[in-house]
Design an enzyme around this catalytic site. Sequence first.
Site, PDB file in Angstrom:
ATOM      1  N   LYS A  34      61.134  23.477  18.121  1.00 27.97           N
ATOM      2  CA  LYS A  34      60.672  24.435  17.104  1.00 27.97           C
ATOM      3  C   LYS A  34      60.998  25.858  17.542  1.00 27.97           C
ATOM      4  O   LYS A  34      60.691  26.265  18.661  1.00 27.97           O
ATOM      5  CB  LYS A  34      59.165  24.325  16.885  1.00 27.97           C
ATOM      6  CG  LYS A  34      58.677  25.276  15.785  1.00 27.97           C
ATOM      7  CD  LYS A  34      57.219  25.087  15.481  1.00 27.97           C
ATOM      8  CE  LYS A  34      56.355  25.896  16.387  1.00 27.97           C
ATOM      9  NZ  LYS A  34      55.753  27.083  15.776  1.00 27.97           N
ATOM     10  N   ASP A  60      60.443  27.505  12.117  1.00 26.76           N
ATOM     11  CA  ASP A  60      59.091  27.783  11.615  1.00 26.76           C
ATOM     12  C   ASP A  60      58.976  29.264  11.260  1.00 26.76           C
ATOM     13  O   ASP A  60      58.382  30.045  11.996  1.00 26.76           O
ATOM     14  CB  ASP A  60      58.080  27.383  12.708  1.00 26.76           C
ATOM     15  CG  ASP A  60      56.640  27.527  12.257  1.00 26.76           C
ATOM     16  OD1 ASP A  60      56.397  27.538  11.033  1.00 26.76           O
ATOM     17  OD2 ASP A  60      55.763  27.625  13.128  1.00 26.76           O
ATOM     18  N   LYS A  62      57.841  30.366   8.155  1.00 27.88           N
ATOM     19  CA  LYS A  62      56.703  30.564   7.228  1.00 27.88           C
ATOM     20  C   LYS A  62      57.018  31.605   6.144  1.00 27.88           C
ATOM     21  O   LYS A  62      56.310  32.599   5.976  1.00 27.88           O
ATOM     22  CB  LYS A  62      55.447  30.987   8.001  1.00 27.88           C
ATOM     23  CG  LYS A  62      54.952  29.958   9.012  1.00 27.88           C
ATOM     24  CD  LYS A  62      53.633  30.375   9.618  1.00 27.88           C
ATOM     25  CE  LYS A  62      53.063  29.359  10.582  1.00 27.88           C
ATOM     26  NZ  LYS A  62      53.796  29.239  11.853  1.00 27.88           N
ATOM     27  N   ASP A  65      57.279  35.007  -0.227  1.00 27.50           N
ATOM     28  CA  ASP A  65      57.746  36.151  -1.018  1.00 27.50           C
ATOM     29  C   ASP A  65      57.906  35.657  -2.455  1.00 27.50           C
ATOM     30  O   ASP A  65      57.465  34.546  -2.771  1.00 27.50           O
ATOM     31  CB  ASP A  65      59.076  36.685  -0.437  1.00 27.50           C
ATOM     32  CG  ASP A  65      59.322  38.153  -0.776  1.00 27.50           C
ATOM     33  OD1 ASP A  65      58.938  38.580  -1.885  1.00 27.50           O
ATOM     34  OD2 ASP A  65      59.905  38.868   0.049  1.00 27.50           O
ATOM     35  N   THR A 119      45.531  28.500  11.299  1.00 28.79           N
ATOM     36  CA  THR A 119      44.410  28.044  12.139  1.00 28.79           C
ATOM     37  C   THR A 119      43.613  29.229  12.695  1.00 28.79           C
ATOM     38  O   THR A 119      42.504  29.051  13.162  1.00 28.79           O
ATOM     39  CB  THR A 119      44.920  27.196  13.324  1.00 28.79           C
ATOM     40  OG1 THR A 119      45.871  27.977  14.042  1.00 28.79           O
ATOM     41  CG2 THR A 119      45.551  25.907  12.868  1.00 28.79           C
ATOM     42  N   ARG A 208      52.697  24.858  24.753  1.00 28.26           N
ATOM     43  CA  ARG A 208      52.288  25.174  26.127  1.00 28.26           C
ATOM     44  C   ARG A 208      52.066  23.991  27.057  1.00 28.26           C
ATOM     45  O   ARG A 208      52.382  24.103  28.243  1.00 28.26           O
ATOM     46  CB  ARG A 208      51.074  26.114  26.090  1.00 28.26           C
ATOM     47  CG  ARG A 208      51.486  27.510  25.620  1.00 28.26           C
ATOM     48  CD  ARG A 208      50.312  28.325  25.168  1.00 28.26           C
ATOM     49  NE  ARG A 208      49.790  27.852  23.892  1.00 28.26           N
ATOM     50  CZ  ARG A 208      48.826  28.452  23.211  1.00 28.26           C
ATOM     51  NH1 ARG A 208      48.260  29.538  23.696  1.00 28.26           N
ATOM     52  NH2 ARG A 208      48.421  27.965  22.061  1.00 28.26           N
TER      53      ARG A 208
HETATM   54  O1  C5P Z   1      49.266  25.463  21.550  1.00 26.52           O
HETATM   55  P1  C5P Z   1      50.737  25.119  21.592  1.00 26.52           P
HETATM   56  O2  C5P Z   1      51.466  25.993  22.582  1.00 26.52           O
HETATM   57  O3  C5P Z   1      50.989  23.638  21.798  1.00 26.52           O
HETATM   58  O4  C5P Z   1      51.261  25.528  20.181  1.00 26.52           O
HETATM   59  C1  C5P Z   1      52.232  24.842  19.440  1.00 26.52           C
HETATM   60  C2  C5P Z   1      52.333  25.491  18.077  1.00 26.52           C
HETATM   61  O5  C5P Z   1      51.049  25.464  17.457  1.00 26.52           O
HETATM   62  C3  C5P Z   1      52.701  26.974  18.093  1.00 26.52           C
HETATM   63  O6  C5P Z   1      54.090  27.154  18.067  1.00 26.52           O
HETATM   64  C4  C5P Z   1      52.046  27.490  16.825  1.00 26.52           C
HETATM   65  O7  C5P Z   1      52.926  27.356  15.715  1.00 26.52           O
HETATM   66  C5  C5P Z   1      50.888  26.555  16.588  1.00 26.52           C
HETATM   67  N1  C5P Z   1      49.570  27.182  16.881  1.00 26.52           N
HETATM   68  C6  C5P Z   1      48.557  27.041  15.977  1.00 26.52           C
HETATM   69  N2  C5P Z   1      47.313  27.610  16.233  1.00 26.52           N
HETATM   70  C7  C5P Z   1      47.090  28.284  17.368  1.00 26.52           C
HETATM   71  C8  C5P Z   1      48.111  28.405  18.331  1.00 26.52           C
HETATM   72  C9  C5P Z   1      49.367  27.840  18.055  1.00 26.52           C
HETATM   73  O8  C5P Z   1      48.732  26.409  14.939  1.00 26.52           O
HETATM   74  N3  C5P Z   1      45.896  28.805  17.576  1.00 26.52           N
END
Ligand code: C5P
Length: 228
Positions: A34, A60, A62, A65, A119, A208
């Site tokens: 991604k 990604d 998003k 418009d 989120t 991560r």
């Molecule tokens: O937390 P992680 O590093 O696994 O994140 C993977 C993806 O989750 C990020 O690229 C982001 O698009 C999404 N994300 C999310 N909500 C968060 C943090 C990351 O949806 N609080």
Amino acid sequence: MTPREKIIVALDLDTTEKAQSVAASVASVFPFFKIGMKLFTKGGPDFVADILKHGKVFLDLKFHDIPTIVAEAVSNAAQIGISLLTVHASGGSEMLKLCMEKLSVAGGKCRLVAVTVLTSMDSLAEFGIERSPSEQVRLLADLAHRAGVHGIVCSPQELSSLRSRYPAPFLLVTPGIRGASDDAGDQKRTASASAALAAGADYLVIGRPIIAAPDPVEAAERIAREIS
Ligand code: C5P
């Protein structure tokens, strides 16, 4: 599709060089990546083309418009050779339908998934929306489904109810994946990879836990064993 093919590694790194290095090493385990707006605004389509040498790409960005602008952008993105792309469902059904039309004209394999509620949002009161974020997720998911997009992005918490509401092939793409020993970081609603797949996710986006691990390949292999 094998469980391994359902994992998308989020290349949320600081530089395109670091992202290329992680993609090159992790591709033997999970060859689907991604790219978000942070690195796309640094590396552009050339960077996407570099990552495509290591596997498939989920772009990604998003988009949100007016319908014609987003639909043209979707068409342009599809022609780079990506497999998955995001737009905001709150752009409305006219926007989503026009995107799907342009995508079918562009041909190729790119599928379009809609983001419902970010989120990071616990309340929608500042928009004058009194319903809860989960009710808003349902409303926007229904809108996206009716408009004919290929799927939506949703948290692990919403997976079971959305899966029973929208059977396959409607795609459910889920971030927020953590192992028992992983730090949740800023993810508020998490699940293990095997639990999210069992709850009906088509794709898991994992950042991560892999890219920030001391050994990303070892971390990826551990997840591959968990889901196989
Ligand atoms: O937390 P992680 O590093 O696994 O994140 C993977 C993806 O989750 C990020 O690229 C982001 O698009 C999404 N994300 C999310 N909500 C968060 C943090 C990351 O949806 N609080």
